[in-house]
Scaffold this active site. Sequence first.
Site, PDB file in Angstrom:
ATOM      1  N   SER A   1      46.829  54.408  37.941  1.00  0.00           N
ATOM      2  CA  SER A   1      46.057  55.489  37.328  1.00  0.00           C
ATOM      3  C   SER A   1      46.737  56.005  36.052  1.00  0.00           C
ATOM      4  O   SER A   1      46.986  55.239  35.127  1.00  0.00           O
ATOM      5  CB  SER A   1      45.837  56.603  38.347  1.00  0.00           C
ATOM      6  OG  SER A   1      44.853  57.508  37.916  1.00  0.00           O
TER       7      SER A   1
ATOM      8  N   ASP B   1      35.045  52.626  40.537  1.00  0.00           N
ATOM      9  CA  ASP B   1      35.792  52.747  41.795  1.00  0.00           C
ATOM     10  C   ASP B   1      35.709  54.150  42.395  1.00  0.00           C
ATOM     11  O   ASP B   1      36.611  54.586  43.077  1.00  0.00           O
ATOM     12  CB  ASP B   1      37.255  52.363  41.574  1.00  0.00           C
ATOM     13  CG  ASP B   1      37.977  53.268  40.581  1.00  0.00           C
ATOM     14  OD1 ASP B   1      37.358  54.240  40.095  1.00  0.00           O
ATOM     15  OD2 ASP B   1      39.162  53.018  40.293  1.00  0.00           O
TER      16      ASP B   1
ATOM     17  N   HIS C   1      36.159  38.305  22.253  1.00  0.00           N
ATOM     18  CA  HIS C   1      37.024  39.483  22.262  1.00  0.00           C
ATOM     19  C   HIS C   1      36.193  40.765  22.249  1.00  0.00           C
ATOM     20  O   HIS C   1      35.158  40.856  21.593  1.00  0.00           O
ATOM     21  CB  HIS C   1      37.960  39.452  21.052  1.00  0.00           C
ATOM     22  CG  HIS C   1      38.932  40.581  21.020  1.00  0.00           C
ATOM     23  ND1 HIS C   1      39.911  40.756  21.971  1.00  0.00           N
ATOM     24  CD2 HIS C   1      39.076  41.615  20.150  1.00  0.00           C
ATOM     25  CE1 HIS C   1      40.611  41.833  21.694  1.00  0.00           C
ATOM     26  NE2 HIS C   1      40.119  42.380  20.592  1.00  0.00           N
TER      27      HIS C   1
END
Length: 665
Positions: free
Chosen positions: A221, A493, A537
Site C-alpha cells: 500500500s 481490490d 506502453h
Amino acid sequence: MVSVQTHTHSFDFSCSRSLSLCAKQEIIIMAKKPPLVPTHLLIGLIIAAVAVAGGGSGEGELDYKKLSGIIIPGFASTQLRAWSILDCPFSPLDFNPLDLVWLDTTKLLSAVNCWLKCMLLDPYNQTDHPDCKSRPDSGLSGITELDPGYITGPLSSVWKEWIKWCIEFGIEANAIMAVPYDWRLSPSMLEERDLYFHKLKLTFETAYKLRGGPSLVFAHSLGNHVFRYFLEWLKLEIAPKHYIQWLDQHIHAYFAVGAPLLGATETVEATLSGFTFGLPISEGTARLMFNSFSSSLWMMPFSKYCRSNSNYWKHFSGARHVGNHTYHCEDKEFQSNFSGWPTNLINIEIPSTRGFDAYPSITEIPQSNLSSMECGIPTQLSFSAREMSDGTFFKAIEDYDPDSKRLSYQLEKSYINDPVLNPLTPWDRPPIKNVFCIYGTDSKTKVGYYFAPSGKPYPDNWIITDIIYEFEGSLYSRSGNLIEGNPGATSGDETVPYNSLAWCKSWLGPKVNITRAPQSEHDGTDVQIELNVEHHHDEDVVANMTRSPKVKYITYYEDSESLPGKRTAVWELDKANHRNIVRSPVLMRELWLEMWHDVHPDAKSKFVTKAKRGPLRDDDCYWDYGKARCAWAEYCEYRYVFGDVHLGQSCRLKSTSTNQLLNYL
C-alpha cells in the site's frame, strides 16, 4: 491442458542437521497452521525457499545466507508511542513516555480527547500538540501487534506469528528488517524530522554488510509510495554513475503489493467526510484527525497524463537548490474524459455563492451554472483526478470548507513543490533488476462520490449522497443504477481502483506472456496461456481467456521481451482484498516458488512454470470422501498423529514430495 517437462537433474535434499528443527526436505513441509499468513512470513518463506535451493547445490547465483528482507509497511501499520507525560482529567488513564498511542483502544474509549492530542499534528507545520507528542516504534516490534491484549491482540495481530514461523524455518534474527515510519507525515517531513530516508539507506547498507548480499523489498500500500520517494531521494545522494550500481548491489527484487500507483479514491472520502478505520470514533473526529496529517494527500488520485520535471538532471551540474517543478499535461488529458479514471472523482453540490471570486481556479464555468449561482440555487460541480491533485478542487470550495485552505497549503508545500519529487505524478518502472507487481481484482470498488452540504457544522459539514462503484467491467451507483463512464477491464481490490493498481502493466515490455491458472492446487487442466501478446506502453493489456464463475484465478503477465538484465511481472489475484492480500496463502506460495526457481542452478525458464500446482504444506492436503483416501495421492498420504480429530487433519505431505519441486523449474 498444459504439459510439464520434468527435469531429471540430481538435486541433493539430504538432511542437514545444522538446522535446529528439521532436515531440508522438512523445511517445505509446514506444520498445521491457521490459513492466514502474516506479511513478514512471506519474506521469511522466500528466504526459507532460497535456503532449500541454495543449500542443495551451492551453485546458485544467489546464496540464501546472504539475502535479507526489508519490509516497508502501509498506512497506519506502525505503532506510535507517546513521548510525553500527559495527565488526562476525568480518566484514570494517563499517557506516559513509551505508552502506546496507535493503537490503544482502551485509552481511545476512556480518554478520547487526550488520545487525540497525542495523534493530531499541526496542519500547517506538522509539529506535535503542545501537550503530547508521539513517535513511531522501531524494528519488528513496531509492526508486530498494533494493540496488544488478550482480546484486542488477536484482532490487531498481523505479524506476531511470523516470528514463530521464522524460528521454525531456521531464519536468523538479523535476516529480516522492518523499517517503520511515522505514517502521518509527508515524505519531505519524514526526512526533515526523522531523517527516515537516510536511515533507510543505512538499513540497506547494513543488511549488505551483515549478510553479504542484496535485499528483497516487500512494500504494501502506502509503503510503495515511500519506496518510490526513497529511490528518487537516492538519486540526489549518490553520484549518478554509482546510482544503478548501488541498486544492483543492495536490492535483488522489489515486490509491490496493493500499490495505489495512481492514488486511491477512498482518500477523497477520508478528506471530506471522514474514514474511521473501524475505530469507535465518529466520522467527523476521523476527518479532523486525518486532515491534520500531511500524509493525507499522499494517496490522493491524480492523472496519468500529467507529469513534473525531474530534478535528477540538476545533480549533474551540482545544483543543490531546487525550485518549483514544471507541471505539464499531455494533450490526452484534455482530449479524454476523467484524466484516465473511470469517472469524475467528485461531484459536489455548492449551496450558494459569494461571487465569482469564490472560484479563482476555475476558468470555464457554463453559463447555466452562473445563472443558478446568481440566484443562490445550489450548483453541482464536478472534478477530475487532475483537478484534485493540482489543487483546483480545494481552491474551489475554500469559502465553504475550513479545511480547504489548510489542505491547499499542504498540497503546494509538501507535494507539488517537493524538492525531490512530486509524488502525485505517474511512476515509471523503478530501475531494479526484478520487479513484481501484485494486487487483487474483481471486487466492488469505489471510484467516485457525490457530496452535498449536511447542514451541520465542521467537521460534519459534508454528507455523501451517492457513491459510484466499479464492478465486473461496469460502473454502478449505490442504488444499483448503471453509470456512464470509462470502466476498466475489471474492478479493483475494494480499496484501490483497478486503473491505479494496473498502472504497473505499463512497466511491462513490448511483448507479454499471459497465463491464467486457478489459485488453488490444480493439475494443469484449467491453465490457459497466451504467448507474445503485443503490448503498447502506457496501455492496459488484458487476458482474452475464459473463466469458470466458481473458480478464483490468478493471472500472470510476464515479460516476453524486456530490458537486458531486467524482469517485470504483474500478478492479478481474483477477489483478493487490499488489506488482506498480504495474508493470502496463495501469494505466499507463488512468492516462495518464484524465488526458489530464481536461485536454482538448473532453472531453465525466465519465470517459474504455472503448469501445475501441487500441495506444498500439510495444510494443503485434505481427505477426499468420494475416493475414501487423501486427495493428491501423488503428494499426500494418510499419516495419523496423536491429537488429530478428523481425517483431513491426518493427511500430510509424503516425505518424498520434495522431489516434486523439480517440476517447477
